[in-house]
Design an enzyme around this catalytic site. Structure first.
Site, PDB file in Angstrom:
ATOM      1  N   LEU A 125       0.658  -1.165   0.147  1.00 54.96           N
ATOM      2  CA  LEU A 125       0.139  -0.091   0.015  1.00 54.96           C
ATOM      3  C   LEU A 125       0.975   1.232  -0.256  1.00 54.96           C
ATOM      4  O   LEU A 125       0.599   2.225  -0.668  1.00 54.96           O
ATOM      5  CB  LEU A 125      -0.765  -0.258   1.146  1.00 54.96           C
ATOM      6  CG  LEU A 125      -1.905   0.950   1.395  1.00 54.96           C
ATOM      7  CD1 LEU A 125      -2.809   1.274   0.227  1.00 54.96           C
ATOM      8  CD2 LEU A 125      -2.563   0.579   2.856  1.00 54.96           C
ATOM      9  N   THR A 126       1.789   1.205   0.936  1.00 54.17           N
ATOM     10  CA  THR A 126       2.575   2.564   1.224  1.00 54.17           C
ATOM     11  C   THR A 126       3.558   2.961  -0.207  1.00 54.17           C
ATOM     12  O   THR A 126       4.082   2.001  -0.867  1.00 54.17           O
ATOM     13  CB  THR A 126       3.604   2.294   2.188  1.00 54.17           C
ATOM     14  OG1 THR A 126       2.821   1.874   3.435  1.00 54.17           O
ATOM     15  CG2 THR A 126       4.606   3.312   2.637  1.00 54.17           C
ATOM     16  N   GLU A 127       3.451   4.082  -0.266  1.00 54.20           N
ATOM     17  CA  GLU A 127       4.408   4.593  -1.422  1.00 54.20           C
ATOM     18  C   GLU A 127       5.221   6.081  -0.877  1.00 54.20           C
ATOM     19  O   GLU A 127       4.876   6.428   0.164  1.00 54.20           O
ATOM     20  CB  GLU A 127       3.434   5.288  -2.371  1.00 54.20           C
ATOM     21  CG  GLU A 127       2.622   4.241  -3.349  1.00 54.20           C
ATOM     22  CD  GLU A 127       1.710   4.682  -4.590  1.00 54.20           C
ATOM     23  OE1 GLU A 127       2.040   5.937  -4.999  1.00 54.20           O
ATOM     24  OE2 GLU A 127       1.152   3.853  -5.067  1.00 54.20           O
ATOM     25  N   GLY A 131       1.751   7.173   2.990  1.00 58.31           N
ATOM     26  CA  GLY A 131       1.771   6.367   3.953  1.00 58.31           C
ATOM     27  C   GLY A 131       0.220   6.172   4.761  1.00 58.31           C
ATOM     28  O   GLY A 131      -0.468   5.451   4.300  1.00 58.31           O
ATOM     29  N   SER A 132       0.108   6.772   5.903  1.00 56.03           N
ATOM     30  CA  SER A 132      -0.923   6.612   6.616  1.00 56.03           C
ATOM     31  C   SER A 132      -2.046   7.478   5.738  1.00 56.03           C
ATOM     32  O   SER A 132      -3.401   7.224   5.692  1.00 56.03           O
ATOM     33  CB  SER A 132      -0.994   7.420   7.775  1.00 56.03           C
ATOM     34  OG  SER A 132      -0.226   6.765   8.735  1.00 56.03           O
ATOM     35  N   ILE A 157       7.797  -2.465   1.846  1.00 66.58           N
ATOM     36  CA  ILE A 157       6.732  -3.542   1.813  1.00 66.58           C
ATOM     37  C   ILE A 157       7.545  -4.877   2.734  1.00 66.58           C
ATOM     38  O   ILE A 157       8.657  -5.360   2.095  1.00 66.58           O
ATOM     39  CB  ILE A 157       6.422  -3.871   0.188  1.00 66.58           C
ATOM     40  CG1 ILE A 157       6.214  -2.830  -0.238  1.00 66.58           C
ATOM     41  CG2 ILE A 157       5.421  -5.240   0.245  1.00 66.58           C
ATOM     42  CD1 ILE A 157       4.950  -1.986   0.267  1.00 66.58           C
ATOM     43  N   HIS A 338      19.434  -3.631  32.802  1.00 65.72           N
ATOM     44  CA  HIS A 338      20.670  -4.496  32.509  1.00 65.72           C
ATOM     45  C   HIS A 338      21.974  -3.813  32.413  1.00 65.72           C
ATOM     46  O   HIS A 338      23.316  -4.129  32.677  1.00 65.72           O
ATOM     47  CB  HIS A 338      20.483  -5.016  30.916  1.00 65.72           C
ATOM     48  CG  HIS A 338      20.016  -6.212  30.722  1.00 65.72           C
ATOM     49  ND1 HIS A 338      18.453  -6.394  30.904  1.00 65.72           N
ATOM     50  CD2 HIS A 338      20.184  -7.583  30.404  1.00 65.72           C
ATOM     51  CE1 HIS A 338      17.860  -7.754  30.558  1.00 65.72           C
ATOM     52  NE2 HIS A 338      18.996  -8.234  30.322  1.00 65.72           N
ATOM     53  N   GLU A 363       2.110   0.151  10.640  1.00 65.77           N
ATOM     54  CA  GLU A 363       0.715  -0.015  10.657  1.00 65.77           C
ATOM     55  C   GLU A 363      -0.276   1.024  11.362  1.00 65.77           C
ATOM     56  O   GLU A 363      -1.060   1.074  12.208  1.00 65.77           O
ATOM     57  CB  GLU A 363       0.266  -1.219  11.699  1.00 65.77           C
ATOM     58  CG  GLU A 363       0.670  -2.638  10.715  1.00 65.77           C
ATOM     59  CD  GLU A 363      -0.285  -2.777   9.660  1.00 65.77           C
ATOM     60  OE1 GLU A 363      -1.424  -2.359   9.662  1.00 65.77           O
ATOM     61  OE2 GLU A 363       0.347  -3.481   8.417  1.00 65.77           O
ATOM     62  N   GLU A 367       0.906   8.520  16.510  1.00 66.81           N
ATOM     63  CA  GLU A 367      -0.080   9.861  16.042  1.00 66.81           C
ATOM     64  C   GLU A 367      -1.433   9.382  15.546  1.00 66.81           C
ATOM     65  O   GLU A 367      -2.384  10.125  15.617  1.00 66.81           O
ATOM     66  CB  GLU A 367       0.940  10.864  15.570  1.00 66.81           C
ATOM     67  CG  GLU A 367       2.120  11.481  16.299  1.00 66.81           C
ATOM     68  CD  GLU A 367       3.033  10.418  16.511  1.00 66.81           C
ATOM     69  OE1 GLU A 367       3.389   9.373  15.775  1.00 66.81           O
ATOM     70  OE2 GLU A 367       3.886  10.593  17.591  1.00 66.81           O
TER      71      GLU A 367
END
Lengths: 387, 263
Positions: A125-127, A131-132, A157, A338, A363, A367
């Site tokens: 989907l992302t280009e 994005g969102s 991807i 640690h 995903e 924000e």
């Protein structure tokens, strides 16, 4: 924990846990160090039914629900978050999209092979410019005879260079932002498909994240997912499942980080005392455990809502936001416990800390999750106001 | 071929075991339970034999244990066993090996059998007696601690191996027989998701002592557990310090002789 798990769900969880600790852990250790993709793991995951959890039995899957999927994803993430993200994309996005929107022909051609992990799934989907903001997808799909010709570039991807079936979103109508988007099932050997840059990531090194380049890529018309123009609907509907999957991954990372912190602080001695006996350590552990439990219950609830077919976008965003925050805070505090050695590759916490970071980004960033949640809250308030 | 596999519910191998205050058993609160790990080899071997023989061969799991054992029986069914008998009776709590064997023998006779697989011992009380008493009661041969098992082509006998110090012992036994299984015999399969779905429809037949025709708990064992005791606390570590090494050695020898009385 028994509540709220049924006998069947506890057995599923145990199988996932046993597989993760016995079979996956040794492979994951090496794959994450060397940055290699553990192909053989997916064959085994396929045999166990973990690659087709929600695929109906008639298409070679198990026919289980989202709740079982999150149980499995958490257990796998405790040992290897990279494997979990590959599984989450495969189950929650690729399998889901084909199962929900695919024609009978598409389901028959792809689901049985996906469910057994004969092929892996990816979701493109992302280009660079989208994005969102899904409506900004630029990649084009032009119908020519009985084919669609795809042109454009997808980035970030997951599994893109390993997948046998990629769900690709492209614009069939450049003028209609909302209804001009369509989704396709694309195979890597379709002419015009190629893998571009392979990202070198901060974490999740045993998964792959790549650029996919489509140059006059020819996709048969029967590989259109749903109708032409249904892309936006599919992309939005897919968000919930994807977010629930990443929330489960986050809680697995958090649990692993806390386990490491407890193990380490019981052994580490400073000033003649185990550091777990210092209050500063104890309080951190108490906060970790509480947040993890709360995150887990948010995830369980939203998975149940989704299984019942109820709207759950707000709840999915809440689970994703809280679980990813918990993963990061827990990994941060566990590394702090640690001390210096936690900053070296010798200790698992170093990998967990890096792997946790992306859960607040992909995903939907934290924000974006807050945007979704607040929008719903305001809508609910306004709906409840008297006229 | 009718294959019986015995399954016992035991505390998780990694659980910390504490004796209860009365000294009558262990503290069960918060304890996680699993299938006795050696019984997993038994289940796997049963499944492999069924796969080899084919036809209407059947693997039946037999368990004696509390209600909560159901989940573990269901796990064995999800691994691929066909059905199960679960003997649940409050009278059987903390049953000794003789009682267990007598009850299991009754069930196994009712079910019918060509071969019985079980773990070489249960990892809770480590008695390793049930299979032997059972073999006597059923009047069949037994081979214990098997690391290899091969059924003959006619299904009438089996060739087995058991690992001993410095080598292997080869056995041949007529069937029916009871085989107790050791680590290394096979690699137990997981309960896969399709297996878990199928297991939901498989039958677990619950039976009480009365259902099996026992009026009371079968007795006959000649040994009895009198009391359970916690391990004595390990003593404090003492570091012998002195300016000169020789003096430290002298002091150590004195302590070993006079205090610990080991010299």
């Amino acid at each position: 924990m028994n509540y709220p798990l049924s006998e069947e769900e506890r057995i599923i969880q145990k199988t996932a846990r046993d597989f993760a600790t016995k079979d996956l852990a040794p492979v994951a250790e090496a794959a994450n160090k060397e940055g290699t993709f553990p192909d053989e793991v997916y064959t085994k995951l396929g045999e166990l039914g973990f690659m087709g959890i929600t695929v109906p039995e008639e298409y070679g899957g198990v026919g289980l629900n989202n709740f079982s999927l999150v149980l499995v994803l958490e257990e796998i993430s405790r040992v290897c978050a990279s494997t979990a993200v590959t599984m989450s994309v495969h189950n929650s996005l690729t399998n889901w999209a084909i199962k929900t929107y695919g024609s009978e022909d598409l389901k028959k051609r792809y689901l049985p092979r996906l469910a057994t992990a004969e092929i892996l799934g990816a979701y493109a989907l992302t280009e660079p410019s989208a994005g969102s903001d899904v409506s900004s997808v630029r990649m084009s799909a032009v119908k020519k005879g009985n084919e669609y010709i795809l042109n454009g570039t997808k980035i970030f991807i997951s599994t893109g260079n390993k997948a046998g079936a990629v769900i690709v979103f492209a614009r069939t109508n450049p003028d209609d932002r909302k209804h001009g988007l369509s989704a396709f099932v694309v195979e890597p050997d379709f002419p015009g498909f190629s893998v571009g840059k392979i990202e070198k990531k901060m974490g999740l090194k045993a998964s792959t994240t790549v650029e996919l380049v489509f140059e006059d890529c020819r996709v048969p018309e029967e590989n259109l997912l749903g109708e032409e123009g249904a892309g936006m609907k599919i992309a939005l509907a897919g968000l919930d499942g994807g977010r629930i999957g990443i929330a489960a991954q986050s809680v697995g990372i958090a649990q692993a980080a806390m386990d490491e912190a407890v193990k380490f602080s019981r052994e580490r001695i400073q000033f003649n005392k185990r550091i777990i006996d210092f209050q500063s350590t104890r309080w951190k552990i108490a906060d970790m455990a509480t947040a993890i439990e709360a995150a887990r219950l948010l995830i369980y609830r939203v998975a149940k809502l989704r299984d019942e077919g109820q709207p759950c976008s707000k709840e999915a965003s809440m689970a994703k936001l809280f679980a990813s925050r918990t993963a990061n805070r827990t990994a941060y505090d566990a590394l702090q416990i640690h001390g210096g050695v936690g900053y070296t590759e010798e200790f698992l916490i170093e990998r967990l800390y890096r792997d946790a970071r992306v859960t607040e980004i992909y995903e939907g960033t934290s924000e974006i999750q807050r945007l979704v949640i607040s929008k719903r809250v305001i809508e609910e308030y306004e709906k409840s106001m008297p006229e | 071929m009718k294959i019986i596999t015995l399954l016992k519910r035991v505390p998780d191998t990694e659980a910390r075991i504490l004796i209860n205050q009365e000294g009558t058993g262990i503290r069960e609160d918060g304890l996680k339970y699993v299938i006795n790990p050696y019984d997993e080899y038994a289940i796997e071997e049963g499944l492999k034999v069924r796969e080899k023989v084919g036809g209407d061969s059947k693997v039946t799991v037999v368990t004696m244990g509390p209600e909560e054992a159901t989940e573990l029986i269901r796990t064995a069914l999800a691994m691929g066993a066909d059905d199960a008998v679960h003997i649940v009776d409050p009278l059987l709590e903390n049953a000794g090996p003789f009682t267990s064997a007598a009850v299991l023998a009754k069930v196994i006779e009712e079910e019918g059998f060509d071969i019985i697989f079980c773990g070489k011992q249960a990892i809770d009380d480590d008695m390793a007696q049930v299979q032997t008493i059972l073999a006597e009661m059923l009047d069949i041969p037994q081979v214990n601690v098997a690391t290899e098992f091969e059924l003959s082509d006619d299904g009438k006998k089996a060739v087995l191996s058991r690992r001993i110090e410095g080598g292997d012992e080869k056995y041949e036994t007529a069937l029916p027989a009871i085989i107790s299984c050791e680590k290394g015999l096979n690699e137990p399969r997981y309960a896969s998701l399709p297996g878990i779905m199928k297991a939901k429809k498989k039958e677990i037949r619950k039976k009480t002592l009365a259902d099996l025709g026992f009026e009371t708990k079968p007795q006959g064992g000649r040994a009895e557990i009198v009391r359970w005791l916690p391990l004595p606390k390990s003593g404090e570590c003492k570091i012998v310090e002195a300016e000169e090494l020789q003096d430290a050695v002298k002091e150590l020898v004195r302590l070993l002789r006079e205090e610990s009385k080991v010299l």
